[in-house]
Write a protein that holds these residues in place. Structure first.
Motif, short mmCIF file in Angstrom:
data_model
loop_
_atom_site.label_atom_id
_atom_site.label_comp_id
_atom_site.label_asym_id
_atom_site.label_seq_id
_atom_site.Cartn_x
_atom_site.Cartn_y
_atom_site.Cartn_z
N ALA A 189 0.84 -1.20 0.00
CA ALA A 189 0.00 0.00 0.00
C ALA A 189 0.87 1.25 0.00
CB ALA A 189 -0.94 0.00 1.21
N ASP A 190 1.92 1.25 0.81
CA ASP A 190 2.74 2.45 0.98
C ASP A 190 3.66 2.73 -0.19
OD1 ASP A 190 1.50 2.92 3.39
OD2 ASP A 190 3.10 2.03 4.59
N VAL A 191 3.93 1.75 -1.03
CA VAL A 191 4.77 1.98 -2.22
C VAL A 191 3.94 1.97 -3.49
CG1 VAL A 191 6.87 1.11 -1.10
CG2 VAL A 191 5.45 -0.46 -2.47
N ILE A 211 -2.66 1.46 12.09
CA ILE A 211 -3.00 2.88 11.99
C ILE A 211 -2.48 3.35 10.65
CG2 ILE A 211 -2.74 5.19 12.93
CD1 ILE A 211 -2.24 3.90 15.67
N ALA A 212 -3.37 3.84 9.82
CA ALA A 212 -3.00 4.32 8.49
C ALA A 212 -3.00 5.85 8.49
CB ALA A 212 -3.98 3.80 7.45
N HIS A 213 -1.92 6.42 7.98
CA HIS A 213 -1.83 7.86 7.80
C HIS A 213 -1.76 8.12 6.30
CE1 HIS A 213 -0.40 7.41 11.93
NE2 HIS A 213 -0.82 8.63 12.11
N MET A 214 -2.59 9.03 5.82
CA MET A 214 -2.67 9.29 4.39
C MET A 214 -2.66 10.80 4.15
SD MET A 214 -5.55 6.35 3.90
CE MET A 214 -6.30 6.88 5.43
N VAL A 215 -1.80 11.24 3.24
CA VAL A 215 -1.67 12.66 2.91
C VAL A 215 -2.29 12.88 1.54
CG1 VAL A 215 -0.07 14.56 2.47
CG2 VAL A 215 0.43 12.90 4.29
N ALA A 216 -3.21 13.86 1.48
CA ALA A 216 -3.85 14.22 0.21
C ALA A 216 -3.64 15.70 -0.05
CB ALA A 216 -5.35 13.91 0.27
N ASN A 217 -3.67 16.04 -1.32
CA ASN A 217 -3.59 17.44 -1.73
C ASN A 217 -4.81 17.69 -2.59
OD1 ASN A 217 -3.02 19.95 -2.87
ND2 ASN A 217 -0.83 19.55 -2.93
N VAL A 218 -5.75 18.45 -2.04
CA VAL A 218 -6.99 18.75 -2.76
C VAL A 218 -7.06 20.27 -2.95
CG1 VAL A 218 -9.50 18.59 -2.73
CG2 VAL A 218 -8.13 16.75 -1.74
N ALA A 219 -7.04 20.68 -4.20
CA ALA A 219 -7.11 22.11 -4.55
C ALA A 219 -6.04 22.92 -3.82
CB ALA A 219 -8.51 22.66 -4.26
N ARG A 224 -1.16 -3.82 -7.53
CA ARG A 224 -1.22 -5.15 -8.12
C ARG A 224 -0.58 -6.17 -7.19
NH1 ARG A 224 -0.44 -5.95 -14.20
NH2 ARG A 224 -2.53 -5.19 -13.90
N GLY A 225 0.57 -5.81 -6.61
CA GLY A 225 1.23 -6.68 -5.65
C GLY A 225 0.38 -6.90 -4.42
N GLN A 226 -0.32 -5.87 -3.99
CA GLN A 226 -1.19 -5.98 -2.83
C GLN A 226 -2.33 -6.96 -3.13
OE1 GLN A 226 -2.59 -2.12 -1.58
NE2 GLN A 226 -2.95 -2.80 0.51
N GLU A 247 -0.98 11.48 -1.85
CA GLU A 247 0.43 11.76 -2.13
C GLU A 247 1.33 10.73 -1.45
OE1 GLU A 247 1.60 15.58 -0.69
OE2 GLU A 247 0.50 16.67 -2.24
N GLN A 248 0.91 10.34 -0.26
CA GLN A 248 1.72 9.44 0.54
C GLN A 248 0.82 8.70 1.52
OE1 GLN A 248 4.56 11.55 2.92
NE2 GLN A 248 5.70 9.72 3.46
N THR A 249 1.15 7.45 1.78
CA THR A 249 0.47 6.71 2.84
C THR A 249 1.54 6.07 3.72
OG1 THR A 249 0.30 4.61 1.63
CG2 THR A 249 -1.53 6.17 1.38
N PHE A 250 1.17 5.86 4.97
CA PHE A 250 2.06 5.22 5.92
C PHE A 250 1.21 4.34 6.82
CE2 PHE A 250 4.28 4.84 9.93
CZ PHE A 250 5.58 4.58 9.55
N HIS A 251 1.32 3.05 6.65
CA HIS A 251 0.56 2.09 7.46
C HIS A 251 1.48 1.53 8.55
CE1 HIS A 251 -1.93 2.36 3.88
NE2 HIS A 251 -2.91 1.83 4.58
#
Length: 155
Positions: free
Chosen positions: A27-29, A105-113, A33-35, A79-83
Motif C-alpha cells: 500500500a505504501d509503495v 493505523i494508516a496515515h494518508m496525505v492528500a492534496n486537494v485544490a 497489483r502486488g497488494q 500523495e503518501q500513505t504510511f501504514h
C-alpha cells in the motif's frame, strides 16, 4: 529439541505476520497489483465502518482484479500513505487454514485544490488465511474502520 510440527507452526506464524506486513508495504509503495496478489485467486475484502457482527459492509470486493481496482481507487489519489502495523494474533492454525486479527493505523496525505490534509485511521483486520501451493494468502479480509481523523497538514 523442538518437534517438526512445532517448527512448522512457528514458520507458519512467521509467514502469516510477513503477509500482513507485506500488505501494508505494498500500500505504501503504491504496488496495488502486488497488494491484490496477496489474496487467493477468489479472495474477498469486506469493509466495515462498524461491528461486522451487527452491520453490513460498506464495500465488498471479490477476486484479485476487483480487489486491485478497489485498492487503486481508494489509495491512488494520496500523495503518501504510511501504514503502521501493531499487534497481530493468529487465532487458529490448522493445516492449510488459519484465522487471525491485526491492528493498523494508516496515515494518508492528500492534496486537494492546493490544500494538504492528513487522514489518520484506525483499522482492525479479521483475516482468514489459506495456504495455496505452499504460500500463505488472504482468503478473506474484513477491514474494520475504527475512527478517522482528518485535519489540515501543518508541516
Amino acid at each position: 529439541m523442538p518437534s517438526e510440527a512445532s517448527l512448522q507452526q512457528f514458520a507458519d506464524r512467521y509467514a502469516l505476520r510477513d503477509l500482513v506486513d507485506a500488505y501494508a508495504h505494498c500500500a505504501d509503495v503504491n504496488d496495488f497489483r502486488g497488494q491484490a496478489a496477496l489474496y487467493a485467486e477468489n479472495g474477498r475484502v469486506a469493509v466495515y465502518t462498524g461491528d461486522p457482527d451487527t452491520n453490513e459492509p460498506v464495500q465488498v470486493l471479490t477476486g484479485r482484479d476487483e480487489i486491485e481496482s478497489g485498492i487503486t481507487a481508494t489509495l491512488q489519489d494520496f500523495e503518501q500513505t504510511f501504514h503502521f502495523n501493531g499487534q497481530s494474533t493468529v487465532l487458529t492454525l490448522s493445516g492449510n487454514q488459519a484465522t487471525g486479527e491485526s491492528y493498523c493505523i494508516a496515515h494518508m496525505v492528500a492534496n486537494v485544490a492546493g490544500e494538504r490534509t492528513l487522514t489518520a485511521m484506525t483499522i482492525r483486520y479479521r483475516d482468514t488465511f489459506a495456504r495455496v501451493d505452499g504460500r500463505w494468502l488472504f482468503a478473506e479480509r474484513l477491514l474494520i474502520i475504527g475512527y478517522t481523523d482528518r485535519r489540515p497538514l501543518v508541516a
